[in-house]
Design a protein around this motif. Structure first.
Motif, mmCIF file in Angstrom:
data_model
loop_
_atom_site.group_PDB
_atom_site.id
_atom_site.type_symbol
_atom_site.label_atom_id
_atom_site.label_comp_id
_atom_site.label_asym_id
_atom_site.label_seq_id
_atom_site.Cartn_x
_atom_site.Cartn_y
_atom_site.Cartn_z
ATOM 1 N N TYR A 40 0.832 -1.203 0.000
ATOM 2 C CA TYR A 40 0.000 0.000 0.000
ATOM 3 C C TYR A 40 0.867 1.253 0.000
ATOM 4 O O TYR A 40 0.582 2.219 -0.702
ATOM 5 C CB TYR A 40 -0.954 0.002 1.199
ATOM 6 N N GLN A 41 1.942 1.236 0.768
ATOM 7 C CA GLN A 41 2.857 2.379 0.780
ATOM 8 C C GLN A 41 3.444 2.611 -0.612
ATOM 9 O O GLN A 41 3.541 3.753 -1.080
ATOM 10 C CB GLN A 41 3.984 2.159 1.794
ATOM 11 N N ALA A 42 3.841 1.535 -1.294
ATOM 12 C CA ALA A 42 4.377 1.655 -2.655
ATOM 13 C C ALA A 42 3.321 2.241 -3.592
ATOM 14 O O ALA A 42 3.626 3.103 -4.421
ATOM 15 C CB ALA A 42 4.845 0.292 -3.158
ATOM 16 N N PHE A 43 2.084 1.792 -3.456
ATOM 17 C CA PHE A 43 0.993 2.324 -4.268
ATOM 18 C C PHE A 43 0.829 3.824 -4.047
ATOM 19 O O PHE A 43 0.737 4.595 -5.011
ATOM 20 C CB PHE A 43 -0.312 1.588 -3.934
ATOM 21 N N VAL A 44 0.830 4.261 -2.796
ATOM 22 C CA VAL A 44 0.657 5.688 -2.491
ATOM 23 C C VAL A 44 1.823 6.505 -3.033
ATOM 24 O O VAL A 44 1.622 7.583 -3.617
ATOM 25 C CB VAL A 44 0.471 5.904 -0.975
ATOM 26 N N ILE A 45 3.040 6.014 -2.874
ATOM 27 C CA ILE A 45 4.221 6.727 -3.378
ATOM 28 C C ILE A 45 4.142 6.871 -4.891
ATOM 29 O O ILE A 45 4.339 7.967 -5.445
ATOM 30 C CB ILE A 45 5.517 6.000 -2.959
ATOM 31 N N LEU A 46 3.870 5.761 -5.593
ATOM 32 C CA LEU A 46 3.795 5.809 -7.052
ATOM 33 C C LEU A 46 2.631 6.668 -7.535
ATOM 34 O O LEU A 46 2.769 7.438 -8.488
ATOM 35 C CB LEU A 46 3.683 4.391 -7.622
ATOM 36 N N ARG A 47 1.494 6.551 -6.866
ATOM 37 C CA ARG A 47 0.336 7.358 -7.271
ATOM 38 C C ARG A 47 0.619 8.844 -7.103
ATOM 39 O O ARG A 47 0.292 9.648 -7.973
ATOM 40 C CB ARG A 47 -0.890 6.957 -6.445
ATOM 41 N N THR A 48 1.246 9.212 -6.005
ATOM 42 C CA THR A 48 1.592 10.613 -5.772
ATOM 43 C C THR A 48 2.587 11.100 -6.827
ATOM 44 O O THR A 48 2.393 12.153 -7.434
ATOM 45 C CB THR A 48 2.167 10.800 -4.350
ATOM 46 N N GLY A 49 3.638 10.327 -7.057
ATOM 47 C CA GLY A 49 4.652 10.717 -8.033
ATOM 48 C C GLY A 49 4.112 10.832 -9.441
ATOM 49 O O GLY A 49 4.425 11.794 -10.157
ATOM 50 N N PHE A 50 3.282 9.864 -9.852
ATOM 51 C CA PHE A 50 2.749 9.881 -11.209
ATOM 52 C C PHE A 50 1.524 10.783 -11.359
ATOM 53 O O PHE A 50 0.984 10.917 -12.449
ATOM 54 C CB PHE A 50 2.454 8.457 -11.697
ATOM 55 N N THR A 51 1.101 11.400 -10.274
ATOM 56 C CA THR A 51 0.122 12.486 -10.356
ATOM 57 C C THR A 51 0.853 13.813 -10.483
ATOM 58 O O THR A 51 0.599 14.598 -11.398
ATOM 59 C CB THR A 51 -0.782 12.514 -9.103
ATOM 60 N N VAL A 52 1.791 14.044 -9.582
ATOM 61 C CA VAL A 52 2.473 15.346 -9.509
ATOM 62 C C VAL A 52 3.403 15.574 -10.699
ATOM 63 O O VAL A 52 3.370 16.640 -11.325
ATOM 64 C CB VAL A 52 3.232 15.477 -8.167
ATOM 65 N N ALA A 53 4.257 14.603 -11.018
ATOM 66 C CA ALA A 53 5.261 14.812 -12.071
ATOM 67 C C ALA A 53 4.641 15.134 -13.433
ATOM 68 O O ALA A 53 5.036 16.126 -14.062
ATOM 69 C CB ALA A 53 6.199 13.614 -12.164
ATOM 70 N N PRO A 54 3.677 14.354 -13.936
ATOM 71 C CA PRO A 54 3.109 14.713 -15.241
ATOM 72 C C PRO A 54 2.429 16.082 -15.245
ATOM 73 O O PRO A 54 2.522 16.823 -16.234
ATOM 74 C CB PRO A 54 2.090 13.602 -15.522
ATOM 75 N N ILE A 55 1.772 16.427 -14.146
ATOM 76 C CA ILE A 55 1.121 17.744 -14.099
ATOM 77 C C ILE A 55 2.171 18.850 -14.127
ATOM 78 O O ILE A 55 2.048 19.811 -14.899
ATOM 79 C CB ILE A 55 0.196 17.851 -12.871
ATOM 80 N N LEU A 56 3.223 18.724 -13.325
ATOM 81 C CA LEU A 56 4.267 19.758 -13.322
ATOM 82 C C LEU A 56 4.993 19.840 -14.658
ATOM 83 O O LEU A 56 5.222 20.935 -15.187
ATOM 84 C CB LEU A 56 5.260 19.506 -12.192
ATOM 85 N N PHE A 57 5.359 18.687 -15.218
ATOM 86 C CA PHE A 57 6.037 18.702 -16.516
ATOM 87 C C PHE A 57 5.102 19.211 -17.606
ATOM 88 O O PHE A 57 5.540 19.908 -18.525
ATOM 89 C CB PHE A 57 6.593 17.323 -16.867
ATOM 90 N N GLY A 58 3.825 18.853 -17.518
ATOM 91 C CA GLY A 58 2.854 19.367 -18.483
ATOM 92 C C GLY A 58 2.728 20.876 -18.410
ATOM 93 O O GLY A 58 2.706 21.564 -19.442
ATOM 94 N N LEU A 59 2.657 21.406 -17.209
ATOM 95 C CA LEU A 59 2.591 22.864 -17.052
ATOM 96 C C LEU A 59 3.853 23.531 -17.578
ATOM 97 O O LEU A 59 3.798 24.607 -18.186
ATOM 98 C CB LEU A 59 2.364 23.225 -15.580
ATOM 99 N N ASP A 60 4.995 22.883 -17.379
ATOM 100 C CA ASP A 60 6.248 23.484 -17.842
ATOM 101 C C ASP A 60 6.358 23.507 -19.364
ATOM 102 O O ASP A 60 7.154 24.279 -19.905
ATOM 103 C CB ASP A 60 7.455 22.767 -17.238
ATOM 104 N N LYS A 61 5.580 22.700 -20.058
ATOM 105 C CA LYS A 61 5.595 22.765 -21.521
ATOM 106 C C LYS A 61 5.146 24.143 -22.005
ATOM 107 O O LYS A 61 5.473 24.552 -23.112
ATOM 108 C CB LYS A 61 4.683 21.684 -22.129
#
Length: 145
Positions: A23-44
């Protein structure tokens, strides 16, 4: 007295869920793959982190309408949507991000000198697949109250 027993009884399964490494791995990955694409998308739209159009293979630039920067605007929107999909529906969003990363890898492998970034993105693709698989188990399960 009864409410104290009820509270401690319902808190125990929640605590057990929070200490589950899967469950901890799921939360870490979900958080990372939510935040990173949004931030990188905004930076485009801002090009603060990097000059994103240089990461678009010339053959792709030749087939998409408009400039490379205009293509990056579309990429940014797709990445923001992918991040939101992970946040809201990680079983689907994980696969969406993995597929998007596969496309990015193909793009990068056709640009000399970007093989290291393609390899990094392959690692991210594996993480997105792991997220999708973990979401099968952990997302949507009734949480103890």
């Amino acid at each position: 007295m009864s409410s104290a027993t009820t509270t401690s009884t319902s808190a125990t399964p929640r605590r057990a869920a929070l200490t589950d490494p899967g469950y901890q791995a799921f939360v870490i990955l979900r958080t990372g793959f939510t935040v990173a694409p949004i931030l990188f998308g905004l930076d485009k739209f801002a090009n603060l982190l990097v000059d994103w159009p240089t990461y678009l293979a010339p053959w792709i630039n030749d087939i998409v309408p408009g400039s490379a920067q205009a293509a990056m605007y579309a990429v940014g929107v797709i990445e923001i949507v992918a991040g939101l999909a992970v946040a809201l529906a990680p079983r689907f969003g994980g696969w969406l991000v993995a597929g998007w990363l596969a496309g990015i890898i193909v793009n990068l492998l056709t640009i000399p000198g970007h093989y290291d970034v393609a390899l990094r993105d392959f690692g991210l693709l594996l993480g997105a697949v792991a997220l999708a698989r973990l979401a099968q188990r952990y997302h949507g399960r009734p949480q103890p109250h």
